[in-house]
Design a protein around this motif. Structure first.
Motif, PDB file in Angstrom:
ATOM      1  N   GLY A 155      35.159  42.391  40.298  1.00 18.24           N
ATOM      2  CA  GLY A 155      35.251  43.131  41.545  1.00 18.24           C
ATOM      3  C   GLY A 155      35.782  44.536  41.346  1.00 18.24           C
ATOM      4  N   TYR A 156      35.767  45.280  42.430  1.00 14.52           N
ATOM      5  CA  TYR A 156      36.308  46.633  42.431  1.00 14.52           C
ATOM      6  C   TYR A 156      37.689  46.593  43.073  1.00 14.52           C
ATOM      7  CZ  TYR A 156      36.810  51.639  43.226  1.00 14.52           C
ATOM      8  OH  TYR A 156      37.275  52.936  43.229  1.00 14.52           O
ATOM      9  N   ASP A 157      38.688  47.011  42.331  1.00 12.56           N
ATOM     10  CA  ASP A 157      40.063  47.009  42.825  1.00 12.56           C
ATOM     11  C   ASP A 157      40.289  48.268  43.651  1.00 12.56           C
ATOM     12  OD1 ASP A 157      42.902  47.191  43.111  1.00 12.56           O
ATOM     13  OD2 ASP A 157      43.115  45.822  41.407  1.00 12.56           O
ATOM     14  N   LEU A 158      40.442  48.104  44.952  1.00  9.97           N
ATOM     15  CA  LEU A 158      40.601  49.248  45.849  1.00  9.97           C
ATOM     16  C   LEU A 158      41.914  49.987  45.622  1.00  9.97           C
ATOM     17  CD1 LEU A 158      39.264  47.578  49.112  1.00  9.97           C
ATOM     18  CD2 LEU A 158      38.124  49.371  47.795  1.00  9.97           C
ATOM     19  N   ASP A 159      42.915  49.306  45.062  1.00 11.91           N
ATOM     20  CA  ASP A 159      44.206  49.946  44.802  1.00 11.91           C
ATOM     21  C   ASP A 159      44.190  50.709  43.486  1.00 11.91           C
ATOM     22  OD1 ASP A 159      45.347  48.901  47.166  1.00 11.91           O
ATOM     23  OD2 ASP A 159      45.702  46.986  46.161  1.00 11.91           O
ATOM     24  N   ARG A 160      43.640  50.098  42.432  1.00 13.46           N
ATOM     25  CA  ARG A 160      43.620  50.738  41.117  1.00 13.46           C
ATOM     26  C   ARG A 160      42.404  51.634  40.901  1.00 13.46           C
ATOM     27  NH1 ARG A 160      45.654  46.025  36.898  1.00 13.46           N
ATOM     28  NH2 ARG A 160      47.301  45.134  38.226  1.00 13.46           N
ATOM     29  N   ARG A 161      41.406  51.496  41.774  1.00 14.99           N
ATOM     30  CA  ARG A 161      40.212  52.349  41.733  1.00 14.99           C
ATOM     31  C   ARG A 161      39.373  52.142  40.465  1.00 14.99           C
ATOM     32  NH1 ARG A 161      39.288  53.903  46.899  1.00 14.99           N
ATOM     33  NH2 ARG A 161      41.253  54.436  47.896  1.00 14.99           N
ATOM     34  N   HIS A 162      39.221  50.917  40.049  1.00 12.80           N
ATOM     35  CA  HIS A 162      38.306  50.643  38.929  1.00 12.80           C
ATOM     36  C   HIS A 162      37.903  49.169  38.957  1.00 12.80           C
ATOM     37  CE1 HIS A 162      41.352  48.520  36.527  1.00 12.80           C
ATOM     38  NE2 HIS A 162      42.205  49.489  36.832  1.00 12.80           N
ATOM     39  N   GLY A 163      36.873  48.828  38.178  1.00  8.15           N
ATOM     40  CA  GLY A 163      36.388  47.460  38.134  1.00  8.15           C
ATOM     41  C   GLY A 163      37.254  46.582  37.253  1.00  8.15           C
ATOM     42  N   ARG A 164      37.339  45.298  37.609  1.00  7.03           N
ATOM     43  CA  ARG A 164      38.122  44.337  36.834  1.00  7.03           C
ATOM     44  C   ARG A 164      37.352  43.031  36.720  1.00  7.03           C
ATOM     45  NH1 ARG A 164      43.798  43.902  39.703  1.00  7.03           N
ATOM     46  NH2 ARG A 164      44.369  42.793  37.792  1.00  7.03           N
ATOM     47  N   ILE A 165      37.637  42.269  35.655  1.00 10.19           N
ATOM     48  CA  ILE A 165      36.942  41.013  35.363  1.00 10.19           C
ATOM     49  C   ILE A 165      37.980  39.916  35.141  1.00 10.19           C
ATOM     50  CG2 ILE A 165      35.368  39.835  33.778  1.00 10.19           C
ATOM     51  CD1 ILE A 165      34.315  42.640  32.999  1.00 10.19           C
ATOM     52  N   PHE A 166      37.706  38.722  35.705  1.00 12.77           N
ATOM     53  CA  PHE A 166      38.590  37.572  35.526  1.00 12.77           C
ATOM     54  C   PHE A 166      37.778  36.364  35.078  1.00 12.77           C
ATOM     55  CE2 PHE A 166      40.611  40.278  38.671  1.00 12.77           C
ATOM     56  CZ  PHE A 166      41.936  40.306  38.267  1.00 12.77           C
ATOM     57  N   SER A 167      38.279  35.667  34.059  1.00 10.59           N
ATOM     58  CA  SER A 167      37.664  34.423  33.623  1.00 10.59           C
ATOM     59  C   SER A 167      38.621  33.274  33.930  1.00 10.59           C
ATOM     60  CB  SER A 167      37.343  34.468  32.124  1.00 10.59           C
ATOM     61  OG  SER A 167      38.538  34.528  31.352  1.00 10.59           O
ATOM     62  N   PHE A 168      38.106  32.043  33.890  1.00 12.66           N
ATOM     63  CA  PHE A 168      38.890  30.858  34.243  1.00 12.66           C
ATOM     64  C   PHE A 168      38.561  29.722  33.275  1.00 12.66           C
ATOM     65  CE2 PHE A 168      37.878  33.377  37.927  1.00 12.66           C
ATOM     66  CZ  PHE A 168      39.072  33.494  38.615  1.00 12.66           C
ATOM     67  N   ASP A 169      39.474  28.755  33.181  1.00 11.57           N
ATOM     68  CA  ASP A 169      39.150  27.522  32.469  1.00 11.57           C
ATOM     69  C   ASP A 169      39.082  26.383  33.487  1.00 11.57           C
ATOM     70  OD1 ASP A 169      41.787  26.587  32.979  1.00 11.57           O
ATOM     71  OD2 ASP A 169      42.515  27.434  31.102  1.00 11.57           O
ATOM     72  N   VAL A 170      38.730  25.175  33.033  1.00 12.07           N
ATOM     73  CA  VAL A 170      38.494  24.073  33.969  1.00 12.07           C
ATOM     74  C   VAL A 170      39.764  23.614  34.673  1.00 12.07           C
ATOM     75  CG1 VAL A 170      36.433  23.213  32.809  1.00 12.07           C
ATOM     76  CG2 VAL A 170      38.688  22.388  32.085  1.00 12.07           C
TER      77      VAL A 170
END
Length: 284
Positions: A155-170
């Protein structure tokens, strides 16, 4: 609804979380509580989806997924969609058991919309990732039976003004990834491609091309990952998320990237493996 009135559950003050409301008043509708009893005596294989890639660029992030779903060694679908908007400024891609994953994404979309209506503001990007983590943890019982869902969130972080990526495990573990990441059976090959092709300063068009090339590389080595199907005009689902919001890349643009990549690889192959000469004189 009784006598034209909503049940008391709908008028009682509570949490801004739609998931918590559902767990309290209709727990059977939560994906993690879905009965697996029908599969106790040998559940038929459920369609699985792979591969998802994500990368950041100057001003946002790209999330992309192939279109193939497999059921064992059989192609269950060539046109499944694995990338969805979570809300206006974020997207989620699914890998794992397709049916559960799609249901989880729909509930996640409702969760974010419910929060926005109750609180009157958007949840932060970290908050969205935490919500998704909680929902994945609720599916742990089915994951232990092999029906796992492993999304990739960008997503685009409206506070930091850049894109970010998150991964998850089960288990619901949440991890922030930097620059690029991939999940699914073809992730090993896609990740190698991303490492070679990603660079700082990419614009949106360049990032889309890198994502398409990573999926193409994954499909070349992983049978569960579907490559672009030019015969049926089936191309990956690719979306950008920027300050302007979620935008799905048109198939016409993806077709151009695919054609250019295939032309480049065809030329390199012909250069490395020239066709044998048919001239009898040359053969002597």
């Amino acid at each position: 609804m009784v006598d034209g009135r909503l049940p008391q559950a709908y008028t009682t003050a509570g949490s801004a979380s739609f998931l918590e409301f559902l767990q309290g008043h209709a727990p059977d509708l939560v994906p993690g509580r879905l009965s697996a009893a029908a599969g106790a005596a040998g559940t038929p294989l459920a369609p699985h989806g792979t591969t998802i890639v994500a990368l950041t660029f100057e001003g946002g992030a790209v999330l992309a997924g192939d279109r193939r779903a497999t059921m064992g060694n059989v192609i269950a679908s060539r046109e499944i969609e694995k990338v969805f908007p979570a809300d206006e400024y974020s997207a989620v891609g699914i890998a794992g058991t397709a049916g559960l994953a799609v249901e989880l994404v729909r509930l996640f979309q409702l969760e974010l919309e419910h929060y926005e209506k109750i609180e009157g503001s958007l949840l932060s990007l970290d908050g969205k990732a935490n919500r998704l983590s909680t929902m994945i943890r609720g599916n742990l019982g089915l994951a232990m039976q092999g029906l796992a869902v492993v999304p990739l969130f960008a997503g685009y972080d409206l506070d930091r003004r850049h894109g970010r990526i998150f991964s998850f495990d089960v288990t619901g573990g949440r991890y922030e990834e930097h620059d690029h990441h991939s999940v699914g059976s073809g992730s090993l090959f896609a990740r190698g491609s991303l490492k070679k092709r990603w660079r700082p300063g990419l614009d949106a068009a360049g990032a889309v091309r890198v994502a398409v090339e990573a999926l193409l590389d994954a499909s070349d080595d992983d049978s569960a990952t579907g490559g672009p199907d030019t015969l049926r005009d089936v191309y990956p689902v690719v979306a950008t998320v920027t300050q302007a919001g979620y935008l799905r890349v048109p198939d016409a643009e993806l077709a151009g990237h695919v054609a250019a990549l295939l032309d480049e690889r065809r030329a390199l192959h012909r250069q490395a493996h020239p066709a044998p000469s048919t001239d009898p004189e040359a053969a002597r």
